[in-house]
Structure formats: structure tokens, C-alpha cells
Scaffold this motif. Sequence first.
Motif, PDB file in Angstrom:
ATOM      1  N   PHE A 130      53.068   3.409  30.457  1.00  0.00           N
ATOM      2  CA  PHE A 130      51.895   2.746  29.607  1.00  0.00           C
ATOM      3  C   PHE A 130      52.136   2.930  28.346  1.00  0.00           C
ATOM      4  CE2 PHE A 130      50.063   6.567  31.154  1.00  0.00           C
ATOM      5  CZ  PHE A 130      49.228   7.002  30.278  1.00  0.00           C
ATOM      6  N   SER A 131      51.654   2.212  27.482  1.00  0.00           N
ATOM      7  CA  SER A 131      51.543   2.562  25.920  1.00  0.00           C
ATOM      8  C   SER A 131      50.296   1.729  25.331  1.00  0.00           C
ATOM      9  CB  SER A 131      52.730   2.013  25.188  1.00  0.00           C
ATOM     10  OG  SER A 131      53.130   0.675  25.473  1.00  0.00           O
ATOM     11  N   ILE A 132      50.192   2.170  23.982  1.00  0.00           N
ATOM     12  CA  ILE A 132      49.207   1.313  23.319  1.00  0.00           C
ATOM     13  C   ILE A 132      49.605   1.119  22.006  1.00  0.00           C
ATOM     14  CG2 ILE A 132      48.266   3.777  22.232  1.00  0.00           C
ATOM     15  CD1 ILE A 132      45.482   2.456  22.476  1.00  0.00           C
ATOM     16  N   THR A 133      49.354  -0.074  21.436  1.00  0.00           N
ATOM     17  CA  THR A 133      50.003  -0.739  20.300  1.00  0.00           C
ATOM     18  C   THR A 133      48.762  -1.396  19.490  1.00  0.00           C
ATOM     19  OG1 THR A 133      51.816  -1.220  21.618  1.00  0.00           O
ATOM     20  CG2 THR A 133      51.476  -2.238  19.191  1.00  0.00           C
ATOM     21  N   PRO A 134      48.545  -0.991  17.995  1.00  0.00           N
ATOM     22  CA  PRO A 134      47.797  -1.702  17.175  1.00  0.00           C
ATOM     23  C   PRO A 134      48.200  -3.153  16.962  1.00  0.00           C
ATOM     24  CG  PRO A 134      49.158  -0.296  15.916  1.00  0.00           C
ATOM     25  CD  PRO A 134      49.513   0.018  17.317  1.00  0.00           C
ATOM     26  N   THR A 135      47.300  -3.904  16.912  1.00  0.00           N
ATOM     27  CA  THR A 135      47.666  -5.351  16.925  1.00  0.00           C
ATOM     28  C   THR A 135      46.832  -6.104  15.628  1.00  0.00           C
ATOM     29  OG1 THR A 135      45.878  -5.995  18.326  1.00  0.00           O
ATOM     30  CG2 THR A 135      48.245  -5.770  19.443  1.00  0.00           C
ATOM     31  N   PRO A 168      40.817  -0.762  13.700  1.00  0.00           N
ATOM     32  CA  PRO A 168      42.090  -1.425  14.256  1.00  0.00           C
ATOM     33  C   PRO A 168      41.458  -2.008  15.505  1.00  0.00           C
ATOM     34  CG  PRO A 168      42.322   0.860  13.349  1.00  0.00           C
ATOM     35  CD  PRO A 168      40.791   0.660  13.152  1.00  0.00           C
ATOM     36  N   VAL A 169      42.635  -2.857  16.045  1.00  0.00           N
ATOM     37  CA  VAL A 169      42.492  -3.324  17.193  1.00  0.00           C
ATOM     38  C   VAL A 169      43.693  -3.035  17.821  1.00  0.00           C
ATOM     39  CG1 VAL A 169      41.983  -5.608  18.469  1.00  0.00           C
ATOM     40  CG2 VAL A 169      40.695  -5.249  16.498  1.00  0.00           C
ATOM     41  N   TYR A 170      43.543  -2.830  19.180  1.00  0.00           N
ATOM     42  CA  TYR A 170      44.637  -2.424  19.920  1.00  0.00           C
ATOM     43  C   TYR A 170      44.928  -3.365  21.116  1.00  0.00           C
ATOM     44  CZ  TYR A 170      44.347   2.105  17.265  1.00  0.00           C
ATOM     45  OH  TYR A 170      43.970   2.883  16.290  1.00  0.00           O
ATOM     46  N   ASP A 185      44.118  -6.549  25.725  1.00  0.00           N
ATOM     47  CA  ASP A 185      43.883  -6.649  24.380  1.00  0.00           C
ATOM     48  C   ASP A 185      42.780  -6.630  23.846  1.00  0.00           C
ATOM     49  OD1 ASP A 185      43.157  -9.184  24.607  1.00  0.00           O
ATOM     50  OD2 ASP A 185      45.146 -10.003  23.942  1.00  0.00           O
ATOM     51  N   GLY A 186      42.428  -6.899  22.452  1.00  0.00           N
ATOM     52  CA  GLY A 186      41.162  -6.530  21.855  1.00  0.00           C
ATOM     53  C   GLY A 186      40.403  -5.364  21.806  1.00  0.00           C
ATOM     54  N   LEU A 187      41.186  -4.297  22.061  1.00  0.00           N
ATOM     55  CA  LEU A 187      40.406  -2.968  22.136  1.00  0.00           C
ATOM     56  C   LEU A 187      40.014  -2.553  20.881  1.00  0.00           C
ATOM     57  CD1 LEU A 187      42.640  -1.597  25.118  1.00  0.00           C
ATOM     58  CD2 LEU A 187      40.453  -2.495  25.276  1.00  0.00           C
ATOM     59  N   ALA A 196      42.995  10.426  14.800  1.00  0.00           N
ATOM     60  CA  ALA A 196      44.542   9.810  15.083  1.00  0.00           C
ATOM     61  C   ALA A 196      44.927   9.983  16.529  1.00  0.00           C
ATOM     62  CB  ALA A 196      45.412  10.334  14.156  1.00  0.00           C
ATOM     63  N   HIS A 197      44.393  11.005  17.290  1.00  0.00           N
ATOM     64  CA  HIS A 197      44.730  11.395  18.667  1.00  0.00           C
ATOM     65  C   HIS A 197      44.067  10.459  19.435  1.00  0.00           C
ATOM     66  CE1 HIS A 197      40.995  13.261  18.104  1.00  0.00           C
ATOM     67  NE2 HIS A 197      40.782  13.419  19.207  1.00  0.00           N
ATOM     68  N   GLN A 198      42.976   9.579  19.351  1.00  0.00           N
ATOM     69  CA  GLN A 198      42.299   8.870  20.032  1.00  0.00           C
ATOM     70  C   GLN A 198      42.854   7.635  20.852  1.00  0.00           C
ATOM     71  OE1 GLN A 198      39.963  10.001  21.728  1.00  0.00           O
ATOM     72  NE2 GLN A 198      38.766  11.492  20.464  1.00  0.00           N
ATOM     73  N   PRO A 199      43.792   7.174  20.215  1.00  0.00           N
ATOM     74  CA  PRO A 199      44.691   5.982  20.872  1.00  0.00           C
ATOM     75  C   PRO A 199      45.442   6.349  22.162  1.00  0.00           C
ATOM     76  CG  PRO A 199      44.798   5.759  18.418  1.00  0.00           C
ATOM     77  CD  PRO A 199      44.017   7.050  18.716  1.00  0.00           C
ATOM     78  N   ASP A 200      45.957   7.710  21.943  1.00  0.00           N
ATOM     79  CA  ASP A 200      46.316   8.085  23.206  1.00  0.00           C
ATOM     80  C   ASP A 200      45.582   8.550  24.327  1.00  0.00           C
ATOM     81  OD1 ASP A 200      48.853   7.913  22.005  1.00  0.00           O
ATOM     82  OD2 ASP A 200      49.336  10.212  21.900  1.00  0.00           O
TER      83      ASP A 200
END
Length: 431
Positions: free
Chosen positions: A220-225, A232-234, A244-246, A253-257
Motif C-alpha cells: 500500500f502507498s499514499i500519493t498526493p493528488t 493537500p489531497v491524497y 481518493d479525496g483524502l 510530514a510523517h502523518q501521510p504514512d
Amino acid sequence: MSGYQEALTWMYGLESRGVKLGLAPMQAALSLRGNPHDGLRYLHVAGTNGKGSVCAMTERALRAAGYRTGWFSSPHLHRYVERIRINGRPIAEAEMARRLFSLRDDPRLPQLTFFEYTTVAAFEAFREHGCDVVVLEVGLGGRLDSTNVVSPTVTVVTNIGLDHMHVLGDNIRSIAREKAGIIKARAPLVTGVRDPVAAAVMTEKVRRMGTTSWRLGRDFSITPTGEKRGEPVYRVDVKDASIDGLQLALAGAHQPDNAACAVAALFALRGKGMEIPDAAIRTGLSKVSWPGRLEWLPAKDGLPAFLMDAAHNPDGCRTLARELVRRGHPGRVVLLFGAMLDKEHVGMLAALDGVVDKRVYVTPPVSRAARAEKFLKLRPGIAASSVHAGLERAKKLAGPDGLVVVGGSIHLLGEVRADLLGLRSDPPIAM
């Protein structure tokens, strides 16, 4: 003295028993109390940093999905009752007192520690409140932690770093083995571990337990869109599914993970038959509240701005430093720092080199705290006589245009935050 205060006085008197890792006392006590932990669904979460954020996001999403949630976390920020929550709210003080007195007055029970009594009380509360699912945060390590008596539906191990080395071991492999102790058969593992040594430990434990694992960066992975209203939306991709739309309510900076781990855990719970709509996941990430974690308080009434974070190890302090660099601040940046004796103080203080201008050291108001004077030998600064005196000194040094950064221990954070916001706090305890 209220019943709650009497119960706290008794519980705090157990501090001398310390932390005793091992499951036998818990198993015996739970058996005598009718095994209140059995029959519930658990999301069991371990890790060096990030486990609290993952717990907060998943609990909020599960509640948005319509489930009655239980949430066990430690330590508390302001009040002991924060450790046991039903549907996001701490249980009432009167209920907590009743539960603790019931345990105190049960002559059948073995001698338990502060944390073990709290864990038993939590299991009994979750059962009696009819929780549909419990988000269960490990207290220390994993393998021998008193929470590790459950049969989880899904397990999560966030990242792994050097912390509690006097108990868990002085290298990543040893610490990873302790964290991996929560992995169980038939319970998928979701992990944010990136260190290859720690990842190998997780992989081997998963193989031996005959279960499956979902690993950040592999499964699994997270990507800014893009952006929405400047934030930012991820998108998170989990194996052959995605959402999407997260947007993330928690800063850093650690919170996306952490968010990716939370989403993967919720997808794993879906795979176990739980209905968790995408809308609930979006709500969980965008509406979650987790005070004291990179929490900014703006300047007002002639006071400086504040950045408060429960950074309690070198990795946490590096994350705090990155947030300071990212946000920037035009005025003087003053660090208000205090930590426990067993922490890696050199690494913690070094992480903030070049990003703070002045340092004020204090002794957090708990027995296991390091004396403020100790830090003067590691980095120049001022040692204050109390937390309140240190706070006043830091405010003056920063001035109305400056920033006070509070970190090193959640016990310091709770004291400062209560002072600034006029909140009621229980006496602190380093457990």
C-alpha cells in the motif's frame, strides 16, 4: 476527597511496583474476572512513533461508519479517564472510580501494576458498554505488554525506532521482535516499518504465524493528488483497491504514512467482514482530533505562538524539527524541554540543533523525570526551577512575535497545555 480522587490516590500508590512485563498476572486476573476481553473485535496497534495517530484516525473512521467504539491509549494527556474511551469520549470519573474500587477490593486477584489494573478496567468497560470494535494501543513493546492477551482481528505495527532500550533491547532487531509479538494467526498485519532489519523480523513472524501482511511501500502507498482550499489531497492504494479525496487533520510530514497505515488497517477490517464506507474513512482522516501532536496555538494577547508535540525520542524530535523547518517562523524560537530519565537525551536535543534559538529546560513533575540541570551539560540553555517558571521564562525569551516549542515528554506537554488553556488536569504519573 471524591471517589475518583480516592481511586487515583490508590492507583498512584502503585507506581512503586513499576512496569513488569509479562502476561501471567493479566491472564490470571482476567480469568478470575470472567475474561472480559473475550468476544470483542480488536485492532491492536504497536510501534515506536505514530501508533497514537493511527489509533485516533481509525477510531474516528470506525465511529463515522456507525460502530460503537472502544479506545484504549496511554499515557493520558490531562486526565486519567482519557485512557478508556467509549465512542471517542472518556468514561465518567464516577465510572472509573467504581471500576478501580471493584478491582482493588477483589481479594482473588494477583498483585497487579498500575498499567495492568488500568487494562483490566478497560476490558471490563468495553464489554459492559457493548463495543462493536476496540482500538487497542500497546503500552510498551508488544510481546509482553498487558494488552497482548487478546485475539485481534487485525494488527498494526507502525514504524520502529530506538526507544525504551533498557527494556526492549539496544538495537532495531531486538525492538522489532518485541513489537512483532502482537502478530497472531488469522489476523492480517498492516505495517509502516521501512527499516529493512525490522521489516525482515516482521516478515519472519508473519510466516511463522501463517498469516498475511500488508507493508507500506510494497502493498500500500499514499500519493498526493492535488490541493483543496490550500491543503493537500491524497490517494491511498491498497493492493488492488484505492480511495481518493483524502485530507488529513493531523499536521506533520510523517502523518501521510500514518494515514496510509490507518487506511490499510480499515481495508483489512473490511476484509474481515466490517462495513466501512469510503466516506467514513475520509471523515476519520479529516475530522480526527489528537491534541498535543504538532499542535499549533496562535499568538494572542501579547503571548508568543506555541507548537506543542509529544516528541519523546530522537525520531519524534527529528519529526518536530522538520515541522519547524517546513512552517518556519520569523521571530525567536525558544525550546521548552523536559524528558524522562530513560530517554536518549543527546539524540533528542541534537535533532533540534539549528532550528531553535534558545533552550529552557525543566523537570517534568513525575518521579521518573530527568533533572533539568542534566540537559545543560548537553546543550547550552537555562534550567528553570519548575514547569511554570520555565514556561514564563520561555514566553519572555520568545516575546510576542516569537514561538515557544514544547517537547520531550507528554507529561511536560500536559502541564503546559493545561496552564495555557485553563484545563483541569489530574496529577501526572510517568506510566
